[in-house]
Scaffold this motif. Structure first.
Motif, PDB file in Angstrom:
ATOM      1  N   SER A  17       0.784  -1.095   0.042  1.00  0.00           N
ATOM      2  CA  SER A  17       0.074   0.046  -0.125  1.00  0.00           C
ATOM      3  C   SER A  17       0.882   1.215  -0.164  1.00  0.00           C
ATOM      4  N   HIS A  24      -5.634   3.754  -6.260  1.00  0.00           N
ATOM      5  CA  HIS A  24      -5.938   2.453  -6.239  1.00  0.00           C
ATOM      6  C   HIS A  24      -4.994   1.588  -5.389  1.00  0.00           C
ATOM      7  N   ASP A  25      -4.876   2.151  -4.057  1.00  0.00           N
ATOM      8  CA  ASP A  25      -4.029   1.619  -2.862  1.00  0.00           C
ATOM      9  C   ASP A  25      -2.377   1.631  -3.281  1.00  0.00           C
ATOM     10  N   THR A  26      -2.250   1.116  -4.316  1.00  0.00           N
ATOM     11  CA  THR A  26      -0.763   0.567  -4.394  1.00  0.00           C
ATOM     12  C   THR A  26       0.015   1.439  -5.686  1.00  0.00           C
TER      13      THR A  26
END
Ligand code: PLP
Length: 393
Positions: free
Chosen positions: A343, A362-364
Motif C-alpha cells: 500500500s 488504487h491503494d498501490t
C-alpha cells in the motif's frame, strides 16, 4: 490564521468528506507551493493534474486579471468572446467538433451521457457500457458510470442503463453489447484506476464495433487530456477518434471548468432547452482556458512532456531495479504510475512531510503528474525525496 486555527474552523464548519493533511496551503508558483508557516513543497502531482502549467502561470494570471475587470459572468443567452475562442481551440486541436461548457469533469460526463441518450431517444436505445477501474465522477449518473464498487457504497439505487466489463477485454465487451446499447464510455488511460493504458488494438476494435452498431464512443479525457501525455489529447496516440470527448481538470490551468465536445452531427441533438449550465462557459474560466492553449503552443510544452516524461520513466525504472517494492513503472508522457507491492499511503504521507506532493491511487499506485513545464532539476529533486522515503520503507 495558523494551521491549527483553520483546522478548528474546518472541524466545526466544513463537511468532513475528505482526508486532509494538516497543512495550510497559502500560495503557489510554478512547481512550488508554500504553507502558511512558509515551508516550501515541490508539487509533482499538480492537484489531480489540474495545475497543468504549474501554479499561477503568469499567462493564466494575466488572462484572469484582465477578464475579471472586464466581465466575469454572462448568461448563455448572449455571446462572449472567450467561450467562442476556447471552443475553437478545442475543436482545432481535436476532431473538429462543437463544445458545451460546464464547471467540472462530472458535469462534462453527465452532459455526454445525456447527449448519448437524447441522440438515440428516437430508437429507444439508452444503455451505456463502461469498464472496470474507470472513474467518471461523483454525480449520481457519473458515479454509476464509474465501475468501482467502493464509490457506489451507500448510494443505491443507482441510475438505470449502465453495465460494466473488464478493461482491455474486447470479447467481454462484444458479449455485453445488445440492441439497446447507445454508447461505450472509457478513459484511454485510466487515472484513478491506477494509470492503466488501453491497448491500441482494443481501442481500434471498439471504434470499429461502434461504427458497425451505430453506437457512440465517448472518451473521458478529464485527466489524460490537455497535453499531459505529449499530445493534445490522449486518444491521438491510438489512431482513433471519439464521437464525444470530455475535458475538465487541466482545461482552465487551475480554474474550475469542464467541457464536452462532440461531432457536429451528434451535437445538434442538444437543442435549445435540452441542457444547460448557469456558469458553464463563463468568460472568466474560458479566458483562462484560452491562455492555457496559447501557452501550450507558445512554450512548446508538448516537446517538454515527451522529453521529461522519458527522463522521469528512465529514472523511475532505475529506482525499480534498486527497490523490490516497486513492481512496475508505466505511463505516457507525464502521466506516470509507479505500482508498488505494498500500500502506498504511508509512503505518500512521508513524501509530503519531506516536502514532496505526490499521490497514491488504487491503494498501490503512486501517481507522478508534474506540470508540463517541469524541469529536469525538479524531477531529480522529487525522485531523490521519493527514494529516501522508499529506502527506509
Ligand atoms: C477527476 C475525473 C472526473 C471527475 O471530475 P470532477 O471535476 O471531479 O467532477 C471524471 N473523469 C476522470 C477521468 C477524472 O479523472
Amino acid at each position: 490564521m495558523n494551521t491549527q486555527e483553520i483546522k478548528d474552523v474546518y472541524d466545526r464548519y466544513v463537511i468532513p468528506n475528505y482526508t486532509r493533511n494538516p497543512i495550510l496551503l497559502a500560495k503557489g508558483s510554478g512547481v512550488d507551493v508554500w504553507d502558511a508557516e512558509g515551508k516550501r513543497y515541490l508539487d509533482l502531482f499538480s492537484g489531480w493534474a489540474v495545475s497543468l502549467l504549474g501554479h499561477c502561470h503568469p499567462n493564466v494570471v494575466a488572462a484572469i486579471q484582465k477578464q475579471a475587470a472586464l466581465l466575469q459572468h454572462a448568461p448563455n443567452i448572449y455571446y462572449t468572446e472567450p467561450q467562442g475562442l476556447l471552443a475553437k481551440h478545442i475543436s482545432e486541436k481535436s476532431f473538429g467538433g462543437q463544445s458545451f461548457f460546464c464547471n467540472s469533469g462530472a458535469e462534462a460526463n453527465e452532459a455526454a451521457i445525456k447527449l448519448a441518450r437524447i441522440h438515440n431517444s428516437a430508437s429507444g436505445r439508452f444503455k451505456i457500457i463502461t469498464f472496470s477501474d474507470s472513474f467518471h465522477g461523483r454525480t449520481i449518473a457519473t458515479v454509476t458510470a464509474t465501475a468501482q464498487p467502493k464509490y457506489h457504497k451507500g448510494f443505491a439505487p443507482l441510475v438505470e442503463g449502465f453495465s460494466y466489463v473488464p478493461f482491455n477485454d474486447f470479447e467481454a465487451l462484444k458479449k455485453e453489447v445488445d440492441d439497446g446499447t447507445c454508447a461505450i464510455m472509457l478513459e484511454t488511460i485510466q487515472g484513478e484506476g491506477g494509470i492503466n493504458i488501453a491497448g491500441k488494438d482494443f481501442l481500434k476494435a471498439i471504434r470499429k464495433l461502434c461504427d458497425e452498431k451505430g453506437m457512440l464512443l465517448i472518451l473521458d479525457e478529464v485527466q489524460c487530456g490537455m497535453g499531459r501525455t505529449g499530445k493534445y489529447f490522449a486518444y491521438q496516440h491510438f489512431g482513433i477518434e471519439p464521437d464525444i470527448m470530455t475535458l475538465a481538470k487541466a482545461l482552465g490551468g487551475g480554474v474550475a471548468i469542464g467541457a464536452m465536445t462532440a461531432k457536429k452531427e451528434i451535437a445538434k441533438s442538444l437543442v435549445p432547452g435540452s441542457h444547460a449550465s448557469t456558469f458553464g462557459g463563463n468568460p472568466l474560466a474560458c479566458a483562462a482556458g484560452v491562455a492555457v492553449f496559447e501557452t501550450l503552443e507558445k512554450e512548446k510544452l508538448m516537446d517538454n512532456v515527451e522529453k521529461m516524461g522519458k527522463y522521469a520513466q528512465e529514472q523511475l525504472k532505475l529506482l525499480q531495479k534498486k527497490y523490490k517494492i516497486i513492481r512496475e513503472v508505466r505511463g505516457v508522457g507525464l502521466m506516470i504510475g509507479i505500482e508498488l507491492n505494498v500500500s502506498g499511503a504511508d509512503i505518500i504521507k512521508k513524501c509530503i512531510q519531506a516536502g514532496l506532493f505526490l499521490n497514491c491511487t488504487h491503494d498501490t499506485v503512486i501517481r507522478f503528474m508534474p506540470p508540463l513545464n517541469v524541469k529536469k532539476e525538479h524531477i531529480d529533486e522529487g525522485l531523490s525525496i521519493l527514494e529516501s522515503v522508499i529506502s527506509k520503507t
